[in-house]
Design a protein around this motif. Structure first.
Motif, PDB file in Angstrom:
ATOM      1  N   ARG A   1      65.839  -2.698  11.416  1.00  0.00           N
ATOM      2  CA  ARG A   1      65.690  -3.229  10.164  1.00  0.00           C
ATOM      3  C   ARG A   1      66.556  -2.172   9.154  1.00  0.00           C
ATOM      4  N   ALA A   2      66.312  -1.078   9.637  1.00  0.00           N
ATOM      5  CA  ALA A   2      66.887  -0.108   8.567  1.00  0.00           C
ATOM      6  C   ALA A   2      68.699  -0.405   8.767  1.00  0.00           C
ATOM      7  N   PHE A   3      69.288  -0.432   9.803  1.00  0.00           N
ATOM      8  CA  PHE A   3      70.504  -0.884   9.958  1.00  0.00           C
ATOM      9  C   PHE A   3      70.948  -1.971   9.407  1.00  0.00           C
TER      10      PHE A   3
ATOM     11  N   CYS B   1      74.751  -3.747   8.096  1.00  0.00           N
ATOM     12  CA  CYS B   1      75.282  -4.007   9.470  1.00  0.00           C
ATOM     13  C   CYS B   1      74.814  -5.517  10.163  1.00  0.00           C
ATOM     14  N   PHE B   2      75.784  -5.689  10.969  1.00  0.00           N
ATOM     15  CA  PHE B   2      75.296  -6.810  12.159  1.00  0.00           C
ATOM     16  C   PHE B   2      74.348  -6.294  13.085  1.00  0.00           C
TER      17      PHE B   2
ATOM     18  N   MET C   1      60.029 -10.033  19.123  1.00  0.00           N
ATOM     19  CA  MET C   1      60.917  -9.905  17.888  1.00  0.00           C
ATOM     20  C   MET C   1      60.823 -10.798  16.931  1.00  0.00           C
ATOM     21  N   LYS C   2      59.881 -11.881  16.891  1.00  0.00           N
ATOM     22  CA  LYS C   2      59.853 -13.155  16.281  1.00  0.00           C
ATOM     23  C   LYS C   2      60.070 -13.059  15.011  1.00  0.00           C
TER      24      LYS C   2
ATOM     25  N   ASP D   1      66.339 -14.409  10.258  1.00  0.00           N
ATOM     26  CA  ASP D   1      67.419 -13.608   9.548  1.00  0.00           C
ATOM     27  C   ASP D   1      68.696 -13.502  10.181  1.00  0.00           C
ATOM     28  N   PRO D   2      69.597 -14.115   9.357  1.00  0.00           N
ATOM     29  CA  PRO D   2      71.276 -13.838   9.906  1.00  0.00           C
ATOM     30  C   PRO D   2      71.766 -12.803  10.121  1.00  0.00           C
TER      31      PRO D   2
END
Length: 376
Positions: free
Chosen positions: A124-126, A131-132, A143-144, A149-150
């Motif tokens: 989430r921080a990246f 970032c991709f 990781m649902k 989230d694109p």
């Protein structure tokens, strides 16, 4: 696909050869400035390069969109666009600008991203930094909350399986064409007295915590070497600096990872690859729950039964009321990793300073402190 490559080769002088499941394309002397923009008639993205020297770029023929970041570094592109033959310079320029902008975003592959863990917070921080993020775990269901989230490309990955790693790396390169940052975060904890720990558990910890990161590195490094850039982040542990009782297998695995990281930093430097050793302190996460669940699978101790309470307490030692929130740790770590010149070593979190001090103390004093604190 073969027809597209044949057409491209005959028109531009681009040839290809197979190397380690990747295609390495050689661009010969080309000058198409006067002939207008071109692209392949199949639904691919191709580029003609105005350059009189010889250059190489690595890409996968199934999706040359990702080659934009490489093409722009080796010459002036006459054309990069999607679709059939194009002669509209404005359309080409618009599409090229869009693709170039996307290619500027770092692609980060992170292992061990189950919700509630450090990897999840790092992902989430990246993403917040633009970032991709290729977020991986052994189960997509863990990781649902990221699936719609694109910014995230979710993949199932088991770091003990080379086939699993090969598939995820291939999928990532097919989608993005590059991996800029590899974060080896996946790991398992083990609490048990060394004299009685089952060897199968011992081997599983090293297979996950040591061999797992090395498997990822060996699959990811080749494309970093070709591009002469990249960053590898190995998540170790501050406990490796001053190992105490009851978690010896885990501490030894992280000490091994630290040593490998130091060697990799020197060996990969010549290829423009930075290798960073991250040693978290006590970070609030689901680490304690996972450790307790693992401990419940241990056999009954023969010699250490009187120490049962102290050993079990070790499973949640890092999850006290003053433990550093995972989000705080992730924010600091990501800022460090994305900096232009990241440090070789980074440690953050509760107990980091204490463990660093213990590292320098005489062993007799360190042992005395551990005997008091961990009741051994």
């Amino acid at each position: 696909m073969e027809r597209a490559w044949h057409h491209l080769s005959s028109e531009t002088g681009i040839s290809r050869s197979r190397v380690n499941d990747s295609y390495v394309c050689r661009v010969r002397a080309i000058d198409r400035a006067s002939t207008g923009p071109y692209c392949c008639s199949s639904d691919l993205v191709l580029g003609l390069v105005k350059d009189t020297s010889h250059h190489s770029f690595a890409t996968n023929p199934s999706d040359l969109v990702s080659s934009v970041s490489i093409l722009k570094n080796i010459g002036s592109c006459s054309c990069i666009c999607r679709g059939a033959w194009v002669s509209d310079p404005d359309l080409v320029s618009t599409k090229l600008g869009s693709l170039m902008a996307d290619s500027e975003k770092p692609v980060v592959l992170i292992t061990g991203c189950s919700e509630g863990g450090i990897g999840y917070a790092l992902a989430r921080a990246f993403a917040l930094e633009g970032c991709f993020v290729v977020a991986t775990s052994r189960s997509l269901s863990s990781m649902k909350s990221l699936e719609n989230d694109p910014r995230f490309f979710l993949q199932e990955l088991d770091v003990v399986s080379e086939d699993s790693i090969r598939r995820v790396v291939a999928n990532t390169l097919d989608k993005f064409g590059q991996i800029d940052v590899l974060v080896n975060n996946a790991g398992v904890h083990l609490v048990a007295p060394l004299a009685e720990v089952p060897m199968s558990s011992f081997e599983h910890v090293f297979n996950t915590n040591v061999y797992g990161p090395m498997r990822l590195i060996q699959f990811v490094v080749p494309q970093m070497v070709l591009r002469k850039k990249g960053k590898i982040v190995n998540i170790g542990s501050i406990s490796a600096l001053a190992p105490g009782p009851w978690a010896g297998v885990y501490s030894a695995s992280k000490a091994a990872l630290h040593a490998l990281t130091d060697t990799l930093r020197l060996e990969l430097r010549t290829f423009g690859i930075s290798v960073i050793n991250v040693a978290p302190g006590a970070i609030r996460s689901n680490f304690g729950k996972s450790s307790t669940a693992s401990y419940d699978q241990m056999p009954e101790w023969k010699f250490y039964k009187p120490f049962e309470a102290a050993i079990r307490a070790r499973t949640a030692l890092s999850q006290g009321p003053k433990s550093t929130p995972a989000e705080e740790f992730a924010k600091r770590t990501v800022a460090m990793v994305l900096s232009k010149q990241p440090p070789a070593w980074f440690s953050y979190g509760q107990l980091s300073t204490i463990l660093a001090i213990l590292y320098y103390l005489p062993l007799s004093i360190r042992d005395y402190i551990y005997r008091l604190a961990l009741k051994c």
